[in-house]
Design an enzyme around this catalytic site. Structure first.
Site, PDB file in Angstrom:
ATOM      1  N   ARG A  36      49.541  47.228 -24.347  1.00  0.00           N
ATOM      2  CA  ARG A  36      49.807  46.277 -23.254  1.00  0.00           C
ATOM      3  C   ARG A  36      49.662  44.831 -23.733  1.00  0.00           C
ATOM      4  O   ARG A  36      50.358  43.952 -23.229  1.00  0.00           O
ATOM      5  CB  ARG A  36      48.839  46.532 -22.105  1.00  0.00           C
ATOM      6  CG  ARG A  36      49.181  47.792 -21.368  1.00  0.00           C
ATOM      7  CD  ARG A  36      48.209  48.073 -20.262  1.00  0.00           C
ATOM      8  NE  ARG A  36      48.744  49.139 -19.420  1.00  0.00           N
ATOM      9  CZ  ARG A  36      48.168  49.571 -18.321  1.00  0.00           C
ATOM     10  NH1 ARG A  36      47.040  49.052 -17.918  1.00  0.00           N
ATOM     11  NH2 ARG A  36      48.708  50.536 -17.620  1.00  0.00           N
ATOM     12  N   LYS A 203      43.900  63.126  -9.009  1.00  0.00           N
ATOM     13  CA  LYS A 203      44.006  63.343  -7.569  1.00  0.00           C
ATOM     14  C   LYS A 203      45.424  63.452  -7.045  1.00  0.00           C
ATOM     15  O   LYS A 203      46.317  62.756  -7.500  1.00  0.00           O
ATOM     16  CB  LYS A 203      43.335  62.183  -6.844  1.00  0.00           C
ATOM     17  CG  LYS A 203      41.843  62.225  -6.986  1.00  0.00           C
ATOM     18  CD  LYS A 203      41.235  61.185  -6.107  1.00  0.00           C
ATOM     19  CE  LYS A 203      39.722  61.224  -6.217  1.00  0.00           C
ATOM     20  NZ  LYS A 203      39.129  60.004  -5.725  1.00  0.00           N
ATOM     21  N   GLY A 356      48.726  54.159 -17.984  1.00  0.00           N
ATOM     22  CA  GLY A 356      47.817  53.802 -19.065  1.00  0.00           C
ATOM     23  C   GLY A 356      47.210  55.021 -19.727  1.00  0.00           C
ATOM     24  O   GLY A 356      47.251  55.169 -20.946  1.00  0.00           O
ATOM     25  N   GLY A 379      51.339  53.837 -11.786  1.00  0.00           N
ATOM     26  CA  GLY A 379      51.639  53.784 -10.355  1.00  0.00           C
ATOM     27  C   GLY A 379      52.949  53.062 -10.100  1.00  0.00           C
ATOM     28  O   GLY A 379      53.770  53.493  -9.280  1.00  0.00           O
TER      29      GLY A 379
HETATM   30  P1  AMP Z   1      44.872  59.642 -12.897  1.00  0.00           P
HETATM   31  O1  AMP Z   1      44.232  58.291 -13.006  1.00  0.00           O
HETATM   32  O2  AMP Z   1      44.986  60.158 -11.513  1.00  0.00           O
HETATM   33  O3  AMP Z   1      46.163  59.762 -13.696  1.00  0.00           O
HETATM   34  O4  AMP Z   1      43.858  60.642 -13.565  1.00  0.00           O
HETATM   35  C1  AMP Z   1      43.488  60.604 -14.903  1.00  0.00           C
HETATM   36  C2  AMP Z   1      42.164  61.265 -15.012  1.00  0.00           C
HETATM   37  O5  AMP Z   1      42.239  62.589 -14.523  1.00  0.00           O
HETATM   38  C3  AMP Z   1      41.649  61.391 -16.435  1.00  0.00           C
HETATM   39  O6  AMP Z   1      40.562  60.529 -16.580  1.00  0.00           O
HETATM   40  C4  AMP Z   1      41.223  62.836 -16.554  1.00  0.00           C
HETATM   41  O7  AMP Z   1      39.948  63.003 -17.131  1.00  0.00           O
HETATM   42  C5  AMP Z   1      41.194  63.305 -15.111  1.00  0.00           C
HETATM   43  N1  AMP Z   1      41.400  64.761 -14.990  1.00  0.00           N
HETATM   44  C6  AMP Z   1      42.437  65.470 -15.471  1.00  0.00           C
HETATM   45  N2  AMP Z   1      42.262  66.778 -15.223  1.00  0.00           N
HETATM   46  C7  AMP Z   1      41.100  66.912 -14.568  1.00  0.00           C
HETATM   47  C8  AMP Z   1      40.371  68.027 -14.054  1.00  0.00           C
HETATM   48  N3  AMP Z   1      40.839  69.281 -14.188  1.00  0.00           N
HETATM   49  N4  AMP Z   1      39.201  67.787 -13.438  1.00  0.00           N
HETATM   50  C9  AMP Z   1      38.747  66.534 -13.322  1.00  0.00           C
HETATM   51  N5  AMP Z   1      39.371  65.435 -13.783  1.00  0.00           N
HETATM   52  C10 AMP Z   1      40.555  65.620 -14.404  1.00  0.00           C
END
Ligand code: AMP
Length: 399
Positions: A36, A203, A356, A379
């Protein structure tokens, strides 16, 4: 889109560049991926070459507002900028965002010099899109440039309120921003099919709308990461202590029904790596996704899922990937994500990596060079795919 090149001559002017220096760091605070920062260099150099007084601003992390927080300071970014721009003596960092130090340093800026303001989110007004805060920022500059694709989907003061305070001929997009927007428009308006979306991360809530509208656009969707468990639970399976959003179970069902109705293939992991704790030192097991014992949590997709997803991606012509398949920050739960990265990189499809975390992952896997395009915005790129207006872009183009 009006870019920095299309503005009235900027020579010698005070130019504010909203950058996205929200870079991933390791536990010691070292930058692990500086894409970035490197991405912003073209715009910064363009201004330096025109003897501008350059003011750079960015957010980083999620600090508590109205407090200085060393861990989220842009000090490391300043050091990296010095190395990359090879002009150590002409780059400085303000101790605050719009306070006395920033003001004094803006006043003292000479032609061709660069001043980096402290983390914009140290000021509460940034995320509140506060007009007074935007005015204080705007008072520093004659020209406003947005080069921060990663935050264009957020109506924050430096992104939304601030550009509108500049006349049209003195606000525009930087080179990085215009490259990202052009790429998405070109590739995703009429994607070559089969078009597959790979969505992971923690999430469902953060990507809910994107998922809903992706179904209208793609031929197949692969879901991995923590969000998969909300879908598995919605199908009635035991998911132990895995991450789940119970308030979204109905929504998850609706998405799966819509996919079925529209003939969109919807794939979830068929096996998972589980552990009793969210930790690197615990026992792990590989189990079918329908056999997660109570008390255990799924932290990565298993080998059978990796193979299945490879088959699913085999005929893809366009792949959009956003979000890791597991907790890739811990080595033992990184395999599913690394394999996904290799599969996507090896494909013959146009491959677009957004976000990221996902870009960081592709870098860890050594696959960045093999991807067609690695976007700096997660996003924001999902919002573009959804066909949504991005507040940062609308503000740049408003009258
Ligand atoms: P996001 O910011 O929503 O793209 O999420 C990225 C984060 O999701 C990363 O820091 C991962 O560690 C977390 N993540 C991925 N799979 C899992 C899981 N099965 N349980 C908990 N956290 C997760």
């Amino acid at each position: 889109m009006r870019t920095i090149r299309d503005l009235e001559p900027i020579d010698g002017k005070r130019v504010f560049i909203r950058c996205d220096f929200n870079v991933p760091k390791d536990e010691d605070g070292n930058i692990t991926d500086d894409r970035r920062i490197r991405g912003a260099l073209q715009t910064i150099r363009y201004c330096i070459d025109r003897d501008c007084r350059v003011i750079l601003a960015s957010h980083a992390g999620r600090p508590k507002p109205n407090e200085y927080d060393e861990a989220n300071s842009l000090r490391v970014v300043k050091t990296r900028l010095k190395t990359l721009l090879k002009m150590a003596d002409r780059i400085s960092l303000a101790k605050d965002v719009v306070g006395d130090d920033a003001k004094a340093k803006v006043e003292a800026l000479k032609a061709g010099e660069v001043l980096l303001l402290e983390n914009l989110r140290f000021e509460e007004g940034e995320t509140k899109n506060d007009i007074e805060f935007a005015k204080r920022l705007a008072s520093f500059a004659d020209v406003y440039i947005n080069d921060a694709f990663g935050v264009c989907h957020r109506a924050h003061a430096s992104v939304e309120a601030m550009p509108k305070l500049f006349p049209k001929e003195r606000r525009g997009a930087g080179f990085l921003l215009s490259k990202e927007i052009n790429f998405f428009k070109k590739k995703l308006d009429r994607p070559i099919r089969p078009f597959v979306a790979v969505v992971g991360g923690s999430k469902v809530s953060g990507k809910l709308e994107a998922l809903r509208s992706l179904i209208d656009k793609v031929d197949k969707i692969i879901i991995g990461g923590g969000m998969a468990f909300t879908f598995l639970k919605a199908q009635g399976y035991e998911i132990g202590n895995s991450l789940v959003e119970n308030n979204l179970l109905d929504e998850a069902r609706t998405i799966m029904i819509k996919a079925r109705k529209m003939g969109v293939k919807f794939y979830l992991p068929v096996d998972v790596v589980i552990s009793p704790e969210f930790s690197e030192d615990c026992a792990i097991k590989y189990v079918p996704a329908q056999e997660i014992p109570k008390g255990w949590m799924g932290l990565d997709i298993g080998p059978a899922s990796s193979r299945l997803f490879r088959e699913v991606l085999h005929d893809a012509q366009t792949i959009v990937w956003n979000g890791p398949m597991g907790v890739y920050e811990m080595d033992r739960f990184a395999k599913g994500s690394i394999k996904m990265s290799h599969t996507i990189a090896d494909s013959h499809a146009t491959t677009i990596v957004g976000g990221g975390d996902t870009a960081d992952l592709a870098q860890k896997a050594g696959d960045v060079e093999e991807m067609t395009f690695v976007s700096t915005g997660g996003g924001a790129s999902l919002n573009l795919i959804e066909g949504k207006e991005l507040p940062g872009i609308t503000a740049l183009e408003s009258n």
